[in-house]
Design a protein around this motif. Structure first.
Motif, short mmCIF file in Angstrom:
data_model
loop_
_atom_site.label_atom_id
_atom_site.label_comp_id
_atom_site.label_asym_id
_atom_site.label_seq_id
_atom_site.Cartn_x
_atom_site.Cartn_y
_atom_site.Cartn_z
N ARG A 113 1.17 -1.08 0.28
CA ARG A 113 -0.58 -0.19 -0.24
C ARG A 113 0.60 0.87 -0.12
O ARG A 113 1.67 1.26 0.09
CB ARG A 113 -0.89 0.21 1.27
N SER A 114 0.27 2.34 -1.24
CA SER A 114 1.12 3.65 -0.53
C SER A 114 0.31 4.58 -1.16
O SER A 114 -0.72 4.25 -1.50
CB SER A 114 2.57 3.62 -1.70
N PHE A 115 0.71 5.86 -1.01
CA PHE A 115 0.13 6.67 -1.65
C PHE A 115 0.48 7.79 -2.33
O PHE A 115 1.66 8.32 -2.22
CB PHE A 115 -0.95 7.63 -0.23
N SER A 116 -0.12 8.14 -3.59
CA SER A 116 -0.25 9.33 -4.83
C SER A 116 -0.82 10.12 -4.30
O SER A 116 -1.89 10.26 -4.91
CB SER A 116 0.26 8.65 -6.18
N TYR A 117 -0.03 11.23 -5.26
CA TYR A 117 -1.21 12.21 -6.69
C TYR A 117 -1.17 12.90 -7.65
O TYR A 117 -0.02 12.44 -8.20
CB TYR A 117 -0.61 13.75 -5.23
N GLN A 118 -2.13 12.80 -7.94
CA GLN A 118 -1.73 12.97 -9.50
C GLN A 118 -3.31 14.08 -10.09
O GLN A 118 -4.24 14.18 -9.38
CB GLN A 118 -2.57 11.42 -9.68
N ARG A 119 -2.41 14.65 -11.13
CA ARG A 119 -2.71 16.02 -11.77
C ARG A 119 -2.80 15.76 -12.79
O ARG A 119 -1.74 15.11 -13.82
CB ARG A 119 -2.53 17.42 -10.93
N PHE A 120 -3.68 16.28 -14.19
CA PHE A 120 -3.81 16.38 -15.26
C PHE A 120 -4.62 17.71 -15.53
O PHE A 120 -5.49 18.58 -15.03
CB PHE A 120 -4.60 15.47 -16.32
N TYR A 121 -3.31 17.99 -16.54
CA TYR A 121 -4.04 19.26 -17.22
C TYR A 121 -4.35 19.20 -18.80
O TYR A 121 -3.53 19.13 -19.96
CB TYR A 121 -2.93 20.41 -17.06
N LEU A 122 -5.74 19.64 -19.19
CA LEU A 122 -5.55 19.02 -20.37
C LEU A 122 -6.14 20.62 -21.34
O LEU A 122 -7.26 21.33 -21.36
CB LEU A 122 -7.36 17.73 -20.88
N HIS A 123 -6.02 20.27 -22.41
CA HIS A 123 -6.25 21.60 -23.41
C HIS A 123 -6.34 20.89 -25.05
O HIS A 123 -5.71 20.27 -26.16
CB HIS A 123 -4.64 22.62 -23.46
N TYR A 171 4.93 10.19 -5.76
CA TYR A 171 4.90 8.70 -5.33
C TYR A 171 4.85 8.58 -4.35
O TYR A 171 6.03 9.98 -3.86
CB TYR A 171 5.04 7.54 -6.44
N ASN A 172 5.07 7.63 -3.38
CA ASN A 172 5.34 7.53 -1.89
C ASN A 172 5.20 8.03 -1.05
O ASN A 172 6.19 8.82 -0.61
CB ASN A 172 7.40 6.89 -2.43
N LEU A 173 3.81 9.25 -1.07
CA LEU A 173 3.36 10.07 -0.19
C LEU A 173 2.92 9.67 0.48
O LEU A 173 2.53 8.53 1.52
CB LEU A 173 2.69 11.28 -1.00
N PRO A 174 3.15 10.49 2.40
CA PRO A 174 2.40 9.93 3.51
C PRO A 174 1.36 10.07 3.17
O PRO A 174 1.03 10.26 3.22
CB PRO A 174 3.09 11.48 4.24
N ALA A 175 0.75 9.14 4.31
CA ALA A 175 -0.03 8.36 4.61
C ALA A 175 -1.72 9.64 4.40
O ALA A 175 -1.50 10.41 5.55
CB ALA A 175 -0.79 7.51 5.51
N PHE A 176 -2.42 9.66 4.18
CA PHE A 176 -3.84 10.61 4.00
C PHE A 176 -4.70 10.15 5.03
O PHE A 176 -5.07 8.92 4.67
CB PHE A 176 -4.23 10.92 2.32
N TYR A 177 -5.01 11.19 6.44
CA TYR A 177 -5.85 10.49 7.25
C TYR A 177 -7.25 12.24 7.14
O TYR A 177 -6.51 12.73 6.96
CB TYR A 177 -5.07 10.90 8.37
#
Length: 733
Positions: free
Chosen positions: A79-89, A274-280
C-alpha cells in the motif's frame, strides 16, 4: 555472439592505432625526434579514446545489471499513497473527435481547458498489478469523466525491464535491447554520469533521451525521454526512487502527451507524486468548498497559472449553480402563492431548463452507446461488470476479399459469485455487407473453479452457411478441382449449432472437455437440385470428447485430441458420423517483442452418411467472427475459398507465423516511425482434390490500420493474390 557497439568502437580504435604506427614508420625523410613526438601524440589520443570506451562499457554494464542487484526479499510495499494531476487543453476540435474513445465529454462545445487532481491509494495485487483507488477527486470535465486514460499506463514505467510500458516500448536499459540504440556516456561529476541514447532506426517501439546515473551503482537517478506510439506523442521526465526496490520505480513523473487526429489537437500534461505520507481524513461526503480546502492543504506542489485559472473558474461555476438552484427553489415555493397565469409562466421557464438538461442527457446516452465503448460495474462491491463495444462506429470495420466489408460487435458481462467462481455471458456478432449475412456466437459460462479453468458452458452460434458435402463430392468428381463455386448452382444450408460442455484442467499438463454437440441445418432454398435431392433440414446429436496435453506446462506446446460421433435417433438426429482430429499449437514469446507461432493438425471422418452428410471440422474452418489481428490472423488460410473447408473427408494443415516490431519496413526512414509490428505468414494445406495448397503472406500493423498481402499457390501454379485490411484505431485505448 554479436559485437556490442563498444567492441566495434574498440576495434576501430585499434585499426586507427595500427594505421598511425605504419604511417610513422614510413616517414623516412622526417627527423627521428619529430617522428617520435608524432608517435607519442597518436598514442596519447588513442589511449584517451580507449579509456573513454572502457568507461562507457563499465557504466552501461552497471545500468543493465542494476535490477539484478536488488534483493528479492526487498519488495515494494503493498500500500502506498500518491497525488496525480492533469491539465487538458483542446487546441483544435471538430465533430470527428466524438468518435474517439472517451473524448466525447471534451468534443462538444464549451470550455477547452480542463483540470483534474486526485489523492490516491495504490494497492499492489498478488499478481504484481497496481490497483489505484481515488480517495479525493476533483475533475472539471463534464460529469467528472476521464479522457486519454490510455496515457495512464505510461505513468509507472519499468525502465529496467524489456518493455517499459505494458507490452511495448523497448527499454534502452535492458541488455538485449542494446542493438537498437546508440549510447553516449559522459561525466557530470565524480558521483554521477550522463547517458544520452537515441534509436538506430526511428520506430514507434523506440525512444530517445538522457539519464543521470549513479557512478558507483549504476542506478538511474532521473531520466527524460521522448516517443511516439498509438497516435500519441509523449515526453516524460522521471525522478526515480533512491534505494532498494523503490529505486526500480519512480518517485515523481511528469508526462506531456499530444494527440492529433484529422484536424483535432489535444494536449495533456500529467504530474504524479508517488510514495507520499498517508492521507488521514474522514471518508464522508463533502461539498465543493471542503474538497477545495482539503486539496489545497494536501497538494505536494503548486499549480501552474493555467491550472489555477481553470480550477477557480470551475469552483466559481459550482457556487453560481448552487446559488441558481437555491433561487429556483425559492421561486417555485413563491409561485405556489401566485395567480394561475404567473404559475404557468414559472412552469414554462422550468420546462425550458428541464428540456436543456434532458437534451444533454440524451446526447450523452447516444454518444455512449453508439460511438464509444460502454464499461460499467454493478452489484455488491461491484462484483458484476458489463463491457460493450460501440453500436455504430466506422472505426470498427475490416475488409477482406472473401467477405468484403465486415462490421464487428462485442458485448460481454460477468458476475463474481466467489473469489473462485463467476457467471459470464458474451455476444459476438459480425455482419458481412458483401454476403449480406449476420454471424452470431453466444457463449454462456458458469465458471465453478477459475483456478482450474473449470466451467460448464452452453455455446450457441448461427449464420454459418454450409453445403451438403455429398453433393459437393458429386460436383468435384464431375468438374475436378477447378470448380467455379460462384457459378455452380448449389443451395446452402443455414447452420444453427449448440454445444453443451464441461471443461476442467486436471493439472498444468492435462485438460479435458466433454459435452454434446447439436447441429440443426436448414436449407436456404428448398427446390430440388440437378445433382440430387435432399430434405429441408438435417439434425445431428453428437457426444464429444477433447483431451489436451501440454508437455511443458502452460508455456509450451499444446497437443489436442478431439473426437465426435453423431448417433442416429439420439434427440431426433437423422444423421450419423464419426470424426477424429489431432492438433498441435505453440506460441513462443521471444525477446524484443518477437513471437513465433506454429500450428499443425489433421482430421478425418471414419463414418459418414450413405446418402447425405456434412463435413464440419473443429480445427479447420472459416472464422466468420474475427476478433482482431492477434486472435485470428494466425493459423488461418486467408485466400482459401470457404467451400473447401467441408469438401474433403480429411485435411492436413501447417501454419507458421513470425512477428517482430523491427523486421524490414520498420527500419526504413520515415516509414518506420509508423510501423508497430510486422509479420511473415507461411501456410500449407492438403485436402482431397486440392493438394498441395500453400499461402505466403506479409503483414504489418500501424497506428491507423493492420494490413496484409497474401499469395496462394496450388500444385506449383499461381492460384491468386489477396489483401486484408482492418482499422486498428484506438484498439488499445
Amino acid at each position: 555472439m554479436h559485437p556490442t557497439p563498444h567492441n566495434k568502437k574498440r576495434q576501430s580504435v585499434f585499426c586507427r592505432l595500427s594505421f598511425f604506427i605504419y604511417l610513422c614508420s614510413s616517414m623516412k625523410n622526417c627527423k627521428p625526434l619529430f617522428r617520435l613526438l608524432f608517435l607519442c601524440l597518436m598514442l596519447s589520443i588513442t589511449t584517451t579514446m580507449l579509456a573513454k570506451d572502457t568507461l562507457s562499457t563499465r557504466v552501461l554494464n552497471q545500468v543493465w545489471q542494476y535490477a539484478a542487484t536488488i534483493q528479492e526479499t526487498d519488495t515494494l510495499p503493498r500500500r502506498s499513497f500518491s497525488y496525480q494531476r492533469f491539465y487538458l487543453h483542446v487546441k483544435h476540435r471538430n465533430i470527428l473527435l466524438m468518435a474517439v474513445p472517451d473524448m466525447y465529454p471534451v468534443a462538444r462545445r464549451g470550455p477547452k481547458e480542463f483540470v483534474g487532481e486526485s489523492l490516491n491509494l495504490n494497492e499492489q495485487t498478488a499478481d504484481g498489478k497496481m490497483h489505484v483507488r481515488r480517495l479525493l477527486d476533483v475533475n472539471t470535465i463534464r460529469h467528472g469523466r476521464r479522457t486519454l486514460e490510455t496515457t495512464n499506463q505510461h505513468l509507472l514505467p519499468t525502465i529496467y525491464g524489456e518493455t517499459m510500458v505494458a507490452d511495448y516500448i523497448l527499454s534502452p536499459f535492458y541488455r538485449s535491447n542494446r542493438r537498437f540504440y546508440h549510447y553516449k556516456v559522459s561525466m557530470n561529476s565524480e558521483e554521477t554520469m550522463r547517458i544520452d541514447f537515441h534509436p538506430r532506426a526511428i520506430n514507434t517501439q523506440l525512444i530517445r533521451g538522457w539519464a543521470t546515473i549513479d557512478a558507483a551503482t549504476g542506478r538511474v537517478i532521473d531520466m527524460e525521454y521522448y516517443g511516439d506510439y498509438d497516435m500519441i506523442r509523449f515526453h516524460m521526465y522521471l525522478l526515480m526512487g533512491s534505494s532498494g526496490s523503490g529505486s526500480l520505480m519512480p518517485d515523481y513523473c511528469r508526462l506531456t502527451a499530444r494527440f492529433r487526429f484529422l484536424g483535432n489537437d489535444v494536449q495533456l500534461k500529467t504530474t504524479v507524486h508517488y510514495n507520499l505520507p498517508a492521507f488521514y481524513f474522514a471518508d464522508r461526503e463533502r461539498n465543493a468548498e471542503q474538497v477545495r480546502r482539503l486539496m489545497n492543504r494536501l497538494r505536494p506542489d503548486r499549480l501552474s497559472e493555467e491550472e489555477t485559472r481553470t480550477l477557480s473558474a470551475y469552483y466559481d461555476k459550482l457556487a453560481q449553480d448552487k446559488a441558481t438552484d437555491q433561487l429556483k427553489e425559492q421561486q417555485m415555493e413563491d409561485s405556489l402563492a401566485l395567480a394561475a397565469d404567473s404559475l404557468n409562466t414559472e412552469r414554462s421557464l422550468f420546462s425550458a431548463n428541464t428540456y436543456e438538461k434532458i437534451k444533454d442527457e440524451v446526447w450523452d446516452v447516444v454518444n455512449g452507446s453508439l460511438l464509444n465503448k460502454i464499461q460499467t460495474n454493478f452489484g455488491n462491491d461491484n462484483r458484476g461488470s458489463v463491457r460493450l463495444s460501440p453500436i455504430f462506429n466506422p472505426l470498427y470495420l475490416r475488409y477482406s476479399g472473401n467477405k468484403g466489408v465486415t462490421y464487428k460487435f462485442d458485448a460481454r458481462s460477468s458476475y463474481a459469485l466467489t473469489d473462485n467462481s463467476n457467471l459470464s455471458a458474451r455476444l459476438k456478432a459480425s455482419y458481412s455487407f458483401k454476403q449480406k449475412q449476420l454471424y452470431l456466437q453466444i457463449p454462456l459460462r458458469w465458471n465453478y473453479n477459475q483456478r482450474k479453468n473449470g466451467f460448464v458452458g452452453i455455446d450457441f452460434s448461427s449464420g454459418d452457411r454450409v453445403f451438403d458435402s455429398k453433393l459437393m463430392n458429386d460436383v468435384i468428381k464431375e468438374q475436378g478441382d477447378s470448380v467455379d463455386w460462384e457459378r455452380t448452382k448449389i443451395d446452402y444450408f443455414r447452420d444453427y449449432h449448440v454445444v453443451l460442455h464441461n471443461n476442467h484442467d486436471l493439472t498444468e499438463k492435462w485438460s479435458y472437455d466433454v459435452g454434446l454437440s447439436l447441429h440443426y441445418r436448414k436449407a436456404v432454398n428448398s427446390p430440388g437440385l440437378a445433382y440430387s435431392s435432399f430434405d429441408d433440414y438435417y439434425q445431428s446429436s453428437a457426444p464429444t470428447l477433447s483431451i489436451q496435453y501440454r508437455p511443458g506446462g502452460w508455456n509450451g506446446p499444446a497437443l489436442t485430441f478431439s473426437y465426435e460421433r453423431s448417433i442416429k435417433g439420439l434427440l431426433h438426429s437423422n444423421m450419423a458420423y464419426e470424426r477424429w482430429e489431432f492438433d498441435c499449437s505453440y506460441k513462443r514469446k521471444l525477446k524484443r517483442l518477437r513471437t513465433l507461432s506454429f500450428r499443425a493438425g489433421t482430421g478425418f471422418y471414419t463414418q459418414r452418411g450413405a446418402e447425405k452428410y456434412f463435413l464440419d471440422y473443429t480445427n479447420f474452418r472459416e472464422n466468420n467472427i474475427p476478433n482482431g489481428w492477434d486472435d485470428d490472423w494466425t493459423g488461418e488460410f486467408e485466400l482459401l475459398k470457404s467451400e473447401w473447408y467441408n469438401a474433403s473427408q480429411y485435411y492436413e494443415r501447417v501454419n507458421f507465423t513470425y512477428e517482430s516490431p523491427l523486421l524490414a519496413l520498420s527500419r526504413i526512414p520515415f516509414i518506420g516511425r509508423y510501423v508497430e509490428m510486422e509479420r511473415i505468414y507461411l501456410s500449407a494445406l492438403s485436402v482431397k482434390a486440392y493438394t498441395p495448397y500453400t499461402e505466403i503472406g506479409f503483414g504489418l500493423t500501424t497506428r491507423w490500420l493492420s494490413m496484409a498481402a497474401f499469395i496462394a499457390n496450388k500444385r506449383g501454379e499461381f492460384e491468386g493474390f489477396g489483401c486484408k485490411f482492418e482499422l486498428e484505431l484506438f484498439r488499445k485505448w
